[in-house]
Design a protein around this motif. Structure first.
Motif, mmCIF file in Angstrom:
data_model
loop_
_atom_site.group_PDB
_atom_site.id
_atom_site.type_symbol
_atom_site.label_atom_id
_atom_site.label_comp_id
_atom_site.label_asym_id
_atom_site.label_seq_id
_atom_site.Cartn_x
_atom_site.Cartn_y
_atom_site.Cartn_z
ATOM 1 N N GLY A 15 0.793 -1.213 0.000
ATOM 2 C CA GLY A 15 0.000 0.000 0.000
ATOM 3 C C GLY A 15 0.829 1.268 0.000
ATOM 4 N N GLY A 16 2.133 1.114 0.196
ATOM 5 C CA GLY A 16 3.016 2.264 0.224
ATOM 6 C C GLY A 16 3.448 2.709 -1.161
ATOM 7 N N SER A 17 4.354 3.673 -1.179
ATOM 8 C CA SER A 17 4.832 4.250 -2.427
ATOM 9 C C SER A 17 6.351 4.354 -2.434
ATOM 10 C CB SER A 17 4.249 5.655 -2.624
ATOM 11 O OG SER A 17 2.843 5.621 -2.730
ATOM 12 N N LEU A 18 6.905 4.244 -3.622
ATOM 13 C CA LEU A 18 8.323 4.506 -3.852
ATOM 14 C C LEU A 18 8.448 5.209 -5.199
ATOM 15 C CD1 LEU A 18 10.006 1.113 -2.835
ATOM 16 C CD2 LEU A 18 10.231 3.292 -1.626
ATOM 17 N N ARG A 19 9.505 5.997 -5.331
ATOM 18 C CA ARG A 19 9.772 6.666 -6.599
ATOM 19 C C ARG A 19 11.172 6.301 -7.058
ATOM 20 N NH1 ARG A 19 11.008 12.916 -8.080
ATOM 21 N NH2 ARG A 19 9.824 13.070 -10.045
ATOM 22 N N LEU A 20 11.257 5.670 -8.206
ATOM 23 C CA LEU A 20 12.544 5.304 -8.779
ATOM 24 C C LEU A 20 13.000 6.393 -9.742
ATOM 25 C CD1 LEU A 20 11.981 1.528 -9.606
ATOM 26 C CD2 LEU A 20 12.660 2.587 -7.441
ATOM 27 N N THR A 21 14.300 6.605 -9.770
ATOM 28 C CA THR A 21 14.910 7.587 -10.656
ATOM 29 C C THR A 21 16.011 6.914 -11.457
ATOM 30 O OG1 THR A 21 14.444 9.403 -9.131
ATOM 31 C CG2 THR A 21 16.185 9.753 -10.752
ATOM 32 N N CYS A 22 16.108 7.271 -12.720
ATOM 33 C CA CYS A 22 17.173 6.776 -13.583
ATOM 34 C C CYS A 22 17.845 7.975 -14.236
ATOM 35 C CB CYS A 22 16.608 5.839 -14.640
ATOM 36 S SG CYS A 22 17.802 5.312 -15.886
ATOM 37 N N THR A 23 19.094 8.186 -13.891
ATOM 38 C CA THR A 23 19.852 9.306 -14.439
ATOM 39 C C THR A 23 20.742 8.797 -15.556
ATOM 40 O OG1 THR A 23 19.839 10.390 -12.283
ATOM 41 C CG2 THR A 23 21.433 11.169 -13.901
ATOM 42 N N TYR A 79 11.734 8.581 -14.511
ATOM 43 C CA TYR A 79 11.151 8.304 -13.200
ATOM 44 C C TYR A 79 10.115 7.188 -13.291
ATOM 45 C CZ TYR A 79 12.958 13.018 -12.404
ATOM 46 O OH TYR A 79 13.764 14.136 -12.330
ATOM 47 N N LEU A 80 9.910 6.529 -12.174
ATOM 48 C CA LEU A 80 8.805 5.578 -12.045
ATOM 49 C C LEU A 80 8.194 5.789 -10.666
ATOM 50 C CD1 LEU A 80 7.248 3.268 -13.447
ATOM 51 C CD2 LEU A 80 8.667 1.683 -12.120
ATOM 52 N N GLN A 81 7.026 6.392 -10.633
ATOM 53 C CA GLN A 81 6.293 6.560 -9.397
ATOM 54 C C GLN A 81 5.453 5.314 -9.164
ATOM 55 O OE1 GLN A 81 6.300 9.123 -7.083
ATOM 56 N NE2 GLN A 81 4.962 7.792 -5.867
ATOM 57 N N MET A 82 5.682 4.665 -8.048
ATOM 58 C CA MET A 82 4.997 3.409 -7.746
ATOM 59 C C MET A 82 4.129 3.608 -6.513
ATOM 60 S SD MET A 82 8.093 0.703 -8.463
ATOM 61 C CE MET A 82 8.998 1.188 -7.003
ATOM 62 N N VAL A 118 13.608 -3.379 -5.099
ATOM 63 C CA VAL A 118 12.377 -2.982 -4.408
ATOM 64 C C VAL A 118 11.828 -4.190 -3.670
ATOM 65 C CG1 VAL A 118 9.982 -2.246 -4.722
ATOM 66 C CG2 VAL A 118 11.813 -1.142 -6.039
ATOM 67 N N THR A 119 11.559 -4.004 -2.393
ATOM 68 C CA THR A 119 11.000 -5.078 -1.575
ATOM 69 C C THR A 119 9.727 -4.565 -0.914
ATOM 70 O OG1 THR A 119 13.212 -5.954 -1.138
ATOM 71 C CG2 THR A 119 11.433 -6.691 0.299
ATOM 72 N N VAL A 120 8.640 -5.282 -1.119
ATOM 73 C CA VAL A 120 7.354 -4.887 -0.550
ATOM 74 C C VAL A 120 6.872 -5.998 0.367
ATOM 75 C CG1 VAL A 120 5.001 -4.122 -1.021
ATOM 76 C CG2 VAL A 120 6.838 -3.616 -2.659
ATOM 77 N N SER A 121 6.618 -5.634 1.601
ATOM 78 C CA SER A 121 6.158 -6.625 2.581
ATOM 79 C C SER A 121 4.659 -6.474 2.824
ATOM 80 C CB SER A 121 6.925 -6.468 3.889
ATOM 81 O OG SER A 121 6.785 -5.147 4.382
ATOM 82 N N SER A 122 4.048 -7.575 3.152
ATOM 83 C CA SER A 122 2.586 -7.572 3.364
ATOM 84 C C SER A 122 2.234 -7.187 4.786
ATOM 85 C CB SER A 122 2.011 -8.942 3.041
ATOM 86 O OG SER A 122 2.641 -9.928 3.822
#
Length: 122
Positions: A15-23, A79-82, A118-122
Motif C-alpha cells: 500500500g506504500g509508495s516509492l519513486r525510482l529515478t534513472c539518471t 522516473y517511475l512513481q509506484m 524494491v522489496t514490498v512486505s505484506s
C-alpha cells in the motif's frame, strides 16, 4: 561512456509508495524511448512501463493504474512513481534506453542500468 544509474529502491509496506529515478549520462540526444523493467528471483524479466518522445506511455497490466512513468528531457532523467505497492512488485528494477529510437515500437533496448531493488512486505 553511456551510464544509466537507478536509485530510489528500498523497502515498503504493501500500500506504500516509492519513486525510482534513472539518471542518464553519455547520450547526446535526449528525445528517445525509455523504459522500466523488473525481474523477480526465479522469474523472467518483465517490461513494466515505457515512454516515447511524445510522452506516450505503455504499462504492464499488473501495474496499470498504480505506476506512473515520466521523464525530464532537460535533465535526461527517467522516473517511475509506484503507488499502492503490492508484495508481488518486489523485484530488481532496471531502466533501459532504446537509443536513438524516438518511439518504442521495436523495443531495441541497447543501454541498461545496474538495477535497484524494491522489496514490498505484506
Amino acid at each position: 561512456q553511456v551510464q544509466l544509474v537507478e536509485s530510489g529502491g528500498g523497502s515498503s509496506q504493501a500500500g506504500g509508495s516509492l519513486r525510482l529515478t534513472c539518471t542518464v549520462s553519455g547520450l547526446t540526444y535526449t528525445d528517445y524511448c525509455m523504459g522500466w523493467f523488473r525481474q523477480a528471483p526465479g522469474k523472467e524479466r518483465e517490461e513494466v512501463a515505457t515512454i516515447d518522445r511524445d510522452g506516450t506511455t505503455t504499462y504492464a497490466t499488473s501495474v496499470k493504474g498504480r505506476f506512473t512513468i515520466s521523464k525530464d528531457k532537460d535533465k535526461n532523467t527517467l522516473y517511475l512513481q509506484m503507488d499502492n505497492l503490492k508484495p508481488e512488485d518486489s523485484a530488481m528494477y532496471y531502466c533501459a534506453a532504446d537509443y536513438p529510437s524516438t518511439y518504442c515500437a521495436l523495443g531495441n533496448w541497447n543501454f541498461w542500468g545496474q538495477g535497484t531493488r524494491v522489496t514490498v512486505s505484506s
